[in-house]
Write a protein that holds these residues in place. Structure first.
Motif, PDB file in Angstrom:
ATOM      1  N   LYS A   1       4.886 145.940 -21.217  1.00  0.00           N
ATOM      2  CA  LYS A   1       4.824 147.496 -21.177  1.00  0.00           C
ATOM      3  C   LYS A   1       4.498 147.675 -19.623  1.00  0.00           C
ATOM      4  O   LYS A   1       4.306 148.878 -19.373  1.00  0.00           O
ATOM      5  CB  LYS A   1       3.604 147.844 -21.797  1.00  0.00           C
ATOM      6  N   ALA A   2       4.340 146.699 -18.701  1.00  0.00           N
ATOM      7  CA  ALA A   2       3.901 147.077 -17.294  1.00  0.00           C
ATOM      8  C   ALA A   2       5.157 147.882 -16.518  1.00  0.00           C
ATOM      9  O   ALA A   2       6.088 147.714 -17.167  1.00  0.00           O
ATOM     10  CB  ALA A   2       3.750 145.874 -16.560  1.00  0.00           C
ATOM     11  N   LYS A   3       4.744 148.818 -15.741  1.00  0.00           N
ATOM     12  CA  LYS A   3       5.848 149.490 -15.054  1.00  0.00           C
ATOM     13  C   LYS A   3       5.443 149.199 -13.563  1.00  0.00           C
ATOM     14  O   LYS A   3       4.168 148.985 -13.247  1.00  0.00           O
ATOM     15  CB  LYS A   3       5.388 151.177 -15.168  1.00  0.00           C
ATOM     16  N   PRO A   4       6.534 149.484 -12.870  1.00  0.00           N
ATOM     17  CA  PRO A   4       6.227 149.211 -11.509  1.00  0.00           C
ATOM     18  C   PRO A   4       5.420 150.254 -10.720  1.00  0.00           C
ATOM     19  O   PRO A   4       5.367 151.587 -11.074  1.00  0.00           O
ATOM     20  CB  PRO A   4       7.750 149.533 -10.524  1.00  0.00           C
ATOM     21  N   ASN A   5       4.828 150.030  -9.788  1.00  0.00           N
ATOM     22  CA  ASN A   5       3.661 150.876  -8.720  1.00  0.00           C
ATOM     23  C   ASN A   5       4.645 151.947  -8.262  1.00  0.00           C
ATOM     24  O   ASN A   5       5.400 151.596  -7.235  1.00  0.00           O
ATOM     25  CB  ASN A   5       2.963 150.378  -7.796  1.00  0.00           C
ATOM     26  N   ARG A   6       4.510 153.283  -8.683  1.00  0.00           N
ATOM     27  CA  ARG A   6       5.270 154.285  -8.170  1.00  0.00           C
ATOM     28  C   ARG A   6       4.994 154.777  -6.664  1.00  0.00           C
ATOM     29  O   ARG A   6       5.689 155.363  -6.202  1.00  0.00           O
ATOM     30  CB  ARG A   6       5.491 155.276  -9.247  1.00  0.00           C
ATOM     31  N   PHE A   7       3.716 154.419  -6.473  1.00  0.00           N
ATOM     32  CA  PHE A   7       3.090 154.985  -4.915  1.00  0.00           C
ATOM     33  C   PHE A   7       3.473 153.650  -4.094  1.00  0.00           C
ATOM     34  O   PHE A   7       3.175 154.010  -2.859  1.00  0.00           O
ATOM     35  CB  PHE A   7       1.738 155.031  -5.188  1.00  0.00           C
ATOM     36  N   ALA A   8       3.771 152.689  -4.348  1.00  0.00           N
ATOM     37  CA  ALA A   8       3.961 151.406  -3.487  1.00  0.00           C
ATOM     38  C   ALA A   8       5.134 151.773  -2.220  1.00  0.00           C
ATOM     39  O   ALA A   8       4.848 151.507  -1.058  1.00  0.00           O
ATOM     40  CB  ALA A   8       4.328 150.111  -4.194  1.00  0.00           C
ATOM     41  N   ALA A   9       6.102 152.564  -2.588  1.00  0.00           N
ATOM     42  CA  ALA A   9       7.100 153.126  -1.588  1.00  0.00           C
ATOM     43  C   ALA A   9       6.404 154.136  -0.524  1.00  0.00           C
ATOM     44  O   ALA A   9       6.935 153.941   0.681  1.00  0.00           O
ATOM     45  CB  ALA A   9       8.094 153.552  -2.253  1.00  0.00           C
ATOM     46  N   HIS A  10       5.357 154.447  -0.925  1.00  0.00           N
ATOM     47  CA  HIS A  10       4.879 155.589   0.158  1.00  0.00           C
ATOM     48  C   HIS A  10       3.849 154.948   0.858  1.00  0.00           C
ATOM     49  O   HIS A  10       3.370 155.705   1.987  1.00  0.00           O
ATOM     50  CB  HIS A  10       4.203 156.818  -0.805  1.00  0.00           C
ATOM     51  N   MET A  11       3.284 153.775   0.674  1.00  0.00           N
ATOM     52  CA  MET A  11       2.289 153.211   1.581  1.00  0.00           C
ATOM     53  C   MET A  11       3.086 152.307   2.650  1.00  0.00           C
ATOM     54  O   MET A  11       4.346 151.911   2.590  1.00  0.00           O
ATOM     55  CB  MET A  11       1.589 151.809   0.487  1.00  0.00           C
ATOM     56  N   THR A  12       2.582 152.710   3.919  1.00  0.00           N
ATOM     57  CA  THR A  12       2.927 151.789   5.146  1.00  0.00           C
ATOM     58  C   THR A  12       2.083 150.638   5.523  1.00  0.00           C
ATOM     59  O   THR A  12       0.924 150.843   5.053  1.00  0.00           O
ATOM     60  CB  THR A  12       3.089 153.006   6.327  1.00  0.00           C
ATOM     61  N   ARG A  13       2.537 149.887   6.028  1.00  0.00           N
ATOM     62  CA  ARG A  13       1.765 148.649   6.354  1.00  0.00           C
ATOM     63  C   ARG A  13       0.837 148.884   7.738  1.00  0.00           C
ATOM     64  O   ARG A  13       1.511 149.560   8.617  1.00  0.00           O
ATOM     65  CB  ARG A  13       2.508 147.542   6.454  1.00  0.00           C
ATOM     66  N   PRO A  14      -0.076 148.392   7.814  1.00  0.00           N
ATOM     67  CA  PRO A  14      -1.210 147.742   6.780  1.00  0.00           C
ATOM     68  C   PRO A  14      -1.987 149.032   6.120  1.00  0.00           C
ATOM     69  O   PRO A  14      -2.186 150.105   6.759  1.00  0.00           O
ATOM     70  CB  PRO A  14      -2.343 147.075   7.829  1.00  0.00           C
ATOM     71  N   VAL A  15      -2.157 148.922   4.956  1.00  0.00           N
ATOM     72  CA  VAL A  15      -2.877 149.620   4.066  1.00  0.00           C
ATOM     73  C   VAL A  15      -4.290 149.162   3.927  1.00  0.00           C
ATOM     74  O   VAL A  15      -4.270 148.082   3.692  1.00  0.00           O
ATOM     75  CB  VAL A  15      -2.230 149.900   2.901  1.00  0.00           C
ATOM     76  N   VAL A  16      -5.281 149.987   4.474  1.00  0.00           N
ATOM     77  CA  VAL A  16      -6.660 149.679   4.093  1.00  0.00           C
ATOM     78  C   VAL A  16      -7.388 150.674   3.239  1.00  0.00           C
ATOM     79  O   VAL A  16      -7.310 151.586   3.327  1.00  0.00           O
ATOM     80  CB  VAL A  16      -7.378 149.725   5.337  1.00  0.00           C
ATOM     81  N   ALA A  17      -7.944 149.980   1.951  1.00  0.00           N
ATOM     82  CA  ALA A  17      -8.509 150.894   0.994  1.00  0.00           C
ATOM     83  C   ALA A  17      -9.862 151.129   1.350  1.00  0.00           C
ATOM     84  O   ALA A  17     -10.550 149.892   1.508  1.00  0.00           O
ATOM     85  CB  ALA A  17      -8.305 150.365  -0.341  1.00  0.00           C
ATOM     86  N   VAL A  18     -10.455 151.901   1.329  1.00  0.00           N
ATOM     87  CA  VAL A  18     -11.855 152.337   1.750  1.00  0.00           C
ATOM     88  C   VAL A  18     -12.537 153.314   0.493  1.00  0.00           C
ATOM     89  O   VAL A  18     -11.913 154.421  -0.051  1.00  0.00           O
ATOM     90  CB  VAL A  18     -12.064 153.460   3.015  1.00  0.00           C
ATOM     91  N   VAL A  19     -13.787 152.720  -0.118  1.00  0.00           N
ATOM     92  CA  VAL A  19     -14.226 153.619  -0.988  1.00  0.00           C
ATOM     93  C   VAL A  19     -15.367 154.562  -0.377  1.00  0.00           C
ATOM     94  O   VAL A  19     -16.236 154.020   0.253  1.00  0.00           O
ATOM     95  CB  VAL A  19     -14.995 152.678  -2.185  1.00  0.00           C
ATOM     96  N   LEU A  20     -15.146 155.797  -0.685  1.00  0.00           N
ATOM     97  CA  LEU A  20     -16.140 156.780  -0.359  1.00  0.00           C
ATOM     98  C   LEU A  20     -17.121 157.186  -1.158  1.00  0.00           C
ATOM     99  O   LEU A  20     -16.996 157.197  -2.472  1.00  0.00           O
ATOM    100  CB  LEU A  20     -15.425 158.219  -0.047  1.00  0.00           C
ATOM    101  N   GLU A  21     -18.369 157.207  -0.585  1.00  0.00           N
ATOM    102  CA  GLU A  21     -19.576 157.662  -1.474  1.00  0.00           C
ATOM    103  C   GLU A  21     -19.307 159.147  -2.224  1.00  0.00           C
ATOM    104  O   GLU A  21     -18.498 159.809  -1.630  1.00  0.00           O
ATOM    105  CB  GLU A  21     -20.785 157.725  -0.618  1.00  0.00           C
ATOM    106  N   PRO A  22     -19.696 159.387  -3.340  1.00  0.00           N
ATOM    107  CA  PRO A  22     -19.504 160.631  -3.922  1.00  0.00           C
ATOM    108  C   PRO A  22     -19.680 161.887  -3.231  1.00  0.00           C
ATOM    109  O   PRO A  22     -18.848 162.765  -3.149  1.00  0.00           O
ATOM    110  CB  PRO A  22     -20.279 160.626  -5.158  1.00  0.00           C
ATOM    111  N   ASP A  23     -20.837 161.815  -2.304  1.00  0.00           N
ATOM    112  CA  ASP A  23     -21.093 162.896  -1.627  1.00  0.00           C
ATOM    113  C   ASP A  23     -20.202 163.192  -0.402  1.00  0.00           C
ATOM    114  O   ASP A  23     -19.612 164.479  -0.098  1.00  0.00           O
ATOM    115  CB  ASP A  23     -22.441 163.139  -0.933  1.00  0.00           C
ATOM    116  N   VAL A  24     -19.452 162.256  -0.049  1.00  0.00           N
ATOM    117  CA  VAL A  24     -18.473 162.309   1.045  1.00  0.00           C
ATOM    118  C   VAL A  24     -17.126 162.619   0.492  1.00  0.00           C
ATOM    119  O   VAL A  24     -16.457 163.556   1.069  1.00  0.00           O
ATOM    120  CB  VAL A  24     -18.356 160.815   1.823  1.00  0.00           C
TER     121      VAL A  24
END
Length: 86
Positions: free
Chosen positions: A25-48
Motif C-alpha cells: 500500500k506504499a506510495k512514492p514520496n510526492r515531495f522528493a522531486a522538490h528537494m535539492t541536494r543536500p537536504v538538511v532537516a532541522v527540528v524547530l522548537e515550538p516557540d520558534v
C-alpha cells in the motif's frame, strides 16, 4: 528462585502486530522531486516554529544573520603555516 525471574518475557525476534507495515500500500514520496541536494532537516522548537510558517522565511532570516556577522580574521599562526608551505 524469586517470582521476578519466572516472569514471561515477550518474544523479541518478531515485530509486534501494530508495527507491521504493508508495503503493497506504499506510495512514492510526492515531495522528493522538490528537494535539492543536500537536504538538511532541522527540528524547530515550538516557540520558534510559531514565528516561521515556511522554510523560505527561516532561510531568509538565517541568511540575514549570516550577512551581518563580521568576517573571521585569520589567526597569525595560520598565516605563518600557509607562508611556510608555499
Amino acid at each position: 528462585m524469586n517470582k521476578t525471574a519466572q516472569k514471561h518475557r515477550p518474544d523479541t525476534t518478531t515485530m509486534r502486530d501494530e508495527y507491521e507495515f504493508d508495503y503493497s500500500k506504499a506510495k512514492p514520496n510526492r515531495f522528493a522531486a522538490h528537494m535539492t541536494r543536500p537536504v538538511v532537516a532541522v527540528v524547530l522548537e515550538p516557540d520558534v516554529a510559531s514565528v516561521f510558517n515556511s522554510s523560505a522565511k527561516v532561510n531568509a532570516q538565517l541568511r540575514s544573520v549570516i550577512a551581518r556577522r563580521r568576517p573571521r580574521t585569520r589567526s597569525v599562526g595560520a598565516a605563518r603555516r600557509r607562508h611556510k608551505a608555499g
